[in-house]
Design an enzyme around this catalytic site. Structure first.
Site, PDB file in Angstrom:
ATOM      1  N   ASN A   7       8.567  -2.709  -1.418  1.00  0.00           N
ATOM      2  CA  ASN A   7       6.959  -2.080  -1.695  1.00  0.00           C
ATOM      3  C   ASN A   7       6.129  -2.112  -0.403  1.00  0.00           C
ATOM      4  O   ASN A   7       5.821  -3.370  -0.096  1.00  0.00           O
ATOM      5  CB  ASN A   7       6.449  -2.215  -2.860  1.00  0.00           C
ATOM      6  CG  ASN A   7       5.061  -1.363  -3.108  1.00  0.00           C
ATOM      7  OD1 ASN A   7       4.336  -1.500  -2.181  1.00  0.00           O
ATOM      8  ND2 ASN A   7       4.909  -1.001  -4.263  1.00  0.00           N
ATOM      9  N   HIS A  10       1.371  -2.630   1.363  1.00  0.00           N
ATOM     10  CA  HIS A  10       0.183  -3.498   1.753  1.00  0.00           C
ATOM     11  C   HIS A  10       0.369  -3.492   3.114  1.00  0.00           C
ATOM     12  O   HIS A  10      -0.676  -4.051   4.107  1.00  0.00           O
ATOM     13  CB  HIS A  10       0.643  -5.015   1.370  1.00  0.00           C
ATOM     14  CG  HIS A  10       0.171  -5.134   0.008  1.00  0.00           C
ATOM     15  ND1 HIS A  10      -1.161  -4.998  -0.513  1.00  0.00           N
ATOM     16  CD2 HIS A  10       0.826  -5.470  -1.364  1.00  0.00           C
ATOM     17  CE1 HIS A  10      -1.115  -4.957  -1.821  1.00  0.00           C
ATOM     18  NE2 HIS A  10       0.080  -5.398  -2.387  1.00  0.00           N
ATOM     19  N   HIS A  47       3.347   3.503  -2.997  1.00  0.00           N
ATOM     20  CA  HIS A  47       2.429   4.035  -3.976  1.00  0.00           C
ATOM     21  C   HIS A  47       1.334   5.031  -3.448  1.00  0.00           C
ATOM     22  O   HIS A  47       0.315   4.688  -2.794  1.00  0.00           O
ATOM     23  CB  HIS A  47       1.794   2.845  -4.936  1.00  0.00           C
ATOM     24  CG  HIS A  47       0.955   3.219  -6.055  1.00  0.00           C
ATOM     25  ND1 HIS A  47       0.469   2.404  -7.002  1.00  0.00           N
ATOM     26  CD2 HIS A  47       0.416   4.469  -6.625  1.00  0.00           C
ATOM     27  CE1 HIS A  47      -0.047   3.048  -7.860  1.00  0.00           C
ATOM     28  NE2 HIS A  47      -0.213   4.202  -7.671  1.00  0.00           N
ATOM     29  N   ARG A  49      -1.467   6.555  -4.101  1.00  0.00           N
ATOM     30  CA  ARG A  49      -2.767   6.328  -4.907  1.00  0.00           C
ATOM     31  C   ARG A  49      -3.753   7.374  -4.707  1.00  0.00           C
ATOM     32  O   ARG A  49      -3.995   7.871  -4.018  1.00  0.00           O
ATOM     33  CB  ARG A  49      -3.429   5.073  -4.774  1.00  0.00           C
ATOM     34  CG  ARG A  49      -2.758   3.771  -5.338  1.00  0.00           C
ATOM     35  CD  ARG A  49      -3.652   2.830  -5.332  1.00  0.00           C
ATOM     36  NE  ARG A  49      -4.456   2.546  -6.302  1.00  0.00           N
ATOM     37  CZ  ARG A  49      -4.402   1.977  -7.328  1.00  0.00           C
ATOM     38  NH1 ARG A  49      -3.220   0.962  -7.438  1.00  0.00           N
ATOM     39  NH2 ARG A  49      -5.397   1.995  -8.525  1.00  0.00           N
ATOM     40  N   ARG A  53      -6.091   4.483  -1.168  1.00  0.00           N
ATOM     41  CA  ARG A  53      -6.441   3.347  -0.423  1.00  0.00           C
ATOM     42  C   ARG A  53      -5.597   2.754   0.533  1.00  0.00           C
ATOM     43  O   ARG A  53      -6.156   2.012   1.531  1.00  0.00           O
ATOM     44  CB  ARG A  53      -7.045   2.368  -1.601  1.00  0.00           C
ATOM     45  CG  ARG A  53      -5.778   1.661  -2.277  1.00  0.00           C
ATOM     46  CD  ARG A  53      -6.475   0.558  -3.303  1.00  0.00           C
ATOM     47  NE  ARG A  53      -7.155   1.255  -4.284  1.00  0.00           N
ATOM     48  CZ  ARG A  53      -7.637   0.740  -5.311  1.00  0.00           C
ATOM     49  NH1 ARG A  53      -7.005  -0.413  -5.704  1.00  0.00           N
ATOM     50  NH2 ARG A  53      -8.156   1.201  -6.382  1.00  0.00           N
ATOM     51  N   GLU A  74       5.814   5.604  -6.068  1.00  0.00           N
ATOM     52  CA  GLU A  74       5.020   5.269  -7.293  1.00  0.00           C
ATOM     53  C   GLU A  74       3.918   6.146  -7.428  1.00  0.00           C
ATOM     54  O   GLU A  74       3.012   6.537  -6.590  1.00  0.00           O
ATOM     55  CB  GLU A  74       4.453   3.901  -7.408  1.00  0.00           C
ATOM     56  CG  GLU A  74       5.576   2.770  -7.344  1.00  0.00           C
ATOM     57  CD  GLU A  74       5.118   1.343  -7.329  1.00  0.00           C
ATOM     58  OE1 GLU A  74       3.844   1.287  -7.125  1.00  0.00           O
ATOM     59  OE2 GLU A  74       5.611   0.592  -7.208  1.00  0.00           O
ATOM     60  N   THR A 104      -4.401  -3.983  -7.644  1.00  0.00           N
ATOM     61  CA  THR A 104      -3.063  -3.349  -7.785  1.00  0.00           C
ATOM     62  C   THR A 104      -2.736  -2.682  -8.891  1.00  0.00           C
ATOM     63  O   THR A 104      -3.758  -3.012  -9.989  1.00  0.00           O
ATOM     64  CB  THR A 104      -2.203  -4.304  -7.238  1.00  0.00           C
ATOM     65  OG1 THR A 104      -0.715  -3.996  -7.190  1.00  0.00           O
ATOM     66  CG2 THR A 104      -1.933  -5.678  -8.058  1.00  0.00           C
ATOM     67  N   THR A 105      -1.501  -2.267  -9.472  1.00  0.00           N
ATOM     68  CA  THR A 105      -1.418  -1.943 -10.768  1.00  0.00           C
ATOM     69  C   THR A 105      -1.199  -3.101 -11.693  1.00  0.00           C
ATOM     70  O   THR A 105      -0.557  -3.789 -11.506  1.00  0.00           O
ATOM     71  CB  THR A 105       0.050  -1.061 -10.798  1.00  0.00           C
ATOM     72  OG1 THR A 105       0.087  -0.189  -9.510  1.00  0.00           O
ATOM     73  CG2 THR A 105       0.172  -0.502 -11.899  1.00  0.00           C
ATOM     74  N   GLU A 155      10.891   0.516 -15.353  1.00  0.00           N
ATOM     75  CA  GLU A 155      10.490  -0.668 -14.593  1.00  0.00           C
ATOM     76  C   GLU A 155       9.787  -1.543 -15.519  1.00  0.00           C
ATOM     77  O   GLU A 155       8.622  -1.446 -15.765  1.00  0.00           O
ATOM     78  CB  GLU A 155       9.819  -0.407 -13.401  1.00  0.00           C
ATOM     79  CG  GLU A 155       9.773  -1.757 -12.472  1.00  0.00           C
ATOM     80  CD  GLU A 155       9.052  -1.126 -11.119  1.00  0.00           C
ATOM     81  OE1 GLU A 155       9.495  -0.315 -10.499  1.00  0.00           O
ATOM     82  OE2 GLU A 155       8.298  -2.147 -10.518  1.00  0.00           O
ATOM     83  N   HIS A 196       6.494  -6.460  -9.784  1.00  0.00           N
ATOM     84  CA  HIS A 196       5.255  -6.922  -9.911  1.00  0.00           C
ATOM     85  C   HIS A 196       5.144  -8.463  -9.806  1.00  0.00           C
ATOM     86  O   HIS A 196       5.626  -9.093 -10.825  1.00  0.00           O
ATOM     87  CB  HIS A 196       4.208  -6.406 -10.903  1.00  0.00           C
ATOM     88  CG  HIS A 196       2.916  -6.495 -10.531  1.00  0.00           C
ATOM     89  ND1 HIS A 196       2.373  -5.268  -9.955  1.00  0.00           N
ATOM     90  CD2 HIS A 196       1.994  -7.285 -10.734  1.00  0.00           C
ATOM     91  CE1 HIS A 196       1.162  -5.534  -9.632  1.00  0.00           C
ATOM     92  NE2 HIS A 196       1.011  -7.044 -10.177  1.00  0.00           N
TER      93      HIS A 196
HETATM   94  N1  PXP Z   1       6.280  -2.247  -9.286  1.00  0.00           N
HETATM   95  C1  PXP Z   1       5.155  -1.262  -9.371  1.00  0.00           C
HETATM   96  C2  PXP Z   1       5.344  -0.194 -10.371  1.00  0.00           C
HETATM   97  C3  PXP Z   1       3.962  -1.591  -8.876  1.00  0.00           C
HETATM   98  O1  PXP Z   1       2.905  -0.902  -9.201  1.00  0.00           O
HETATM   99  C4  PXP Z   1       4.038  -2.804  -7.839  1.00  0.00           C
HETATM  100  C5  PXP Z   1       2.697  -3.113  -7.097  1.00  0.00           C
HETATM  101  O2  PXP Z   1       2.160  -1.939  -6.308  1.00  0.00           O
HETATM  102  C6  PXP Z   1       5.110  -3.405  -7.437  1.00  0.00           C
HETATM  103  C7  PXP Z   1       6.359  -3.179  -8.067  1.00  0.00           C
HETATM  104  C8  PXP Z   1       5.068  -4.449  -6.539  1.00  0.00           C
HETATM  105  O3  PXP Z   1       4.377  -5.519  -7.071  1.00  0.00           O
HETATM  106  P1  PXP Z   1       4.251  -6.699  -5.813  1.00  0.00           P
HETATM  107  O4  PXP Z   1       3.425  -6.193  -4.565  1.00  0.00           O
HETATM  108  O5  PXP Z   1       3.294  -7.828  -6.685  1.00  0.00           O
HETATM  109  O6  PXP Z   1       5.399  -7.320  -5.364  1.00  0.00           O
END
Ligand code: PXP
Length: 243
Positions: A7, A10, A47, A49, A53, A74, A104-105, A155, A196
């Site tokens: 992902n 960031h 993602h 959003r 952001r 996402e 975050t989610t 997921e 996550h």
């Molecule tokens: N999976 C989903 C559905 C998420 O929303 C996120 C966070 O954006 C992640 C995975 C990745 O999480 P992390 O950044 O904590 O590894």
């Protein structure tokens, strides 16, 4: 083989901190995605959003064009983003809940509480050739509801597991919930992914206990670690041009 989706949200968070609204700037999430692929990642997750952001519309368009692995978008189950996804055609969308205040989610989707709306979105995506995954807590009610939507995957939200990782008893209980949810989902014909809060420390105990995992989606810990492992090179490059 267990797959890794990185992902890259960031990376865009850091760019937006300096270059918001300018249409360009570093670090570039697409360049980061290509590095992740070259390092062996099996897919890229971003993602888009509703409040934009971090990841911007132009990022997902460029990712779609440039990456050669799978693109996992996402997204919230909102009409605006659904239309973007239908046009973009990622390989898979992962429907997530979205609250504007959260960093975050934070929680899983309440699939049971919005079954009809989710069923409609799953059908629209599948008709366009896009697979669907639902980001849910390891809760038997949500797993059963996910199967009823017709989605291909779930997921499992590993945030609670990551949060209590340092507390042995809670960690054990959370792993038990995740293992049961994974077994139930597999039994119902769903592909089981997880994500996550996953890190190099908490992934091995997860894999030791939770069956049927096909893919892990990991962002924050990989992007964070890249700062410490990559700083040496960045500083040396600057010193070199200064010399
Ligand atoms: N999976 C989903 C559905 C998420 O929303 C996120 C966070 O954006 C992640 C995975 C990745 O999480 P992390 O950044 O904590 O590894």
């Amino acid at each position: 083989m267990l797959k890794l989706g990185v992902n890259i949200d960031h990376v865009a968070t850091v760019r937006e901190a300096r270059y918001r609204g300018r249409g360009a700037g570093e670090p570039c999430p697409v360049a980061a995605a290509l590095v992740c692929e070259a390092a062996g990642a099996h897919g890229i997750t971003a993602h888009l959003r509703e409040d934009r952001r971090h990841i911007q519309d132009r990022d997902v368009v460029a990712l779609r064009k440039k990456i050669s692995t799978r693109l996992n978008l996402e997204m919230a189950n909102s009409e605006e983003i659904i239309r973007i996804a239908l046009k973009l055609k990622p390989d898979i969308v992962c429907l997530v809940p979205e609250r504007r205040q959260e960093v975050t989610t934070e929680g899983g989707l309440d699939v049971a509480g919005q079954l009809a709306a989710l069923k409609r979105t799953v059908r629209r995506m599948n008709d366009a050739g896009i697979e669907v995954s639902l980001f849910i807590a390891p809760d038997p009610i949500q797993v059963a509801a996910a199967a009823m939507t017709g989605s291909q995957s779930i997921e499992l939200h590993t945030g609670a597991y990551a949060e209590c990782f340092g507390k042995a008893r809670e960690r054990k209980a959370e792993l038990k919930r995740l293992a049961a949810a994974a077994a139930q989902a597999h039994e119902l014909g769903l592909q089981v992914n997880a994500g996550h809060g996953l890190t190099v420390a908490n992934v091995p105990p997860l894999l030791a206990v939770v069956p049927h995992l096909v893919e892990l989606n990991i962002g924050h810990s990989i992007i964070s670690r890249s700062i410490t492992v990559g700083l040496t090179k960045a500083v040396k490059e600057m010193l070199e041009v200064m010399r």
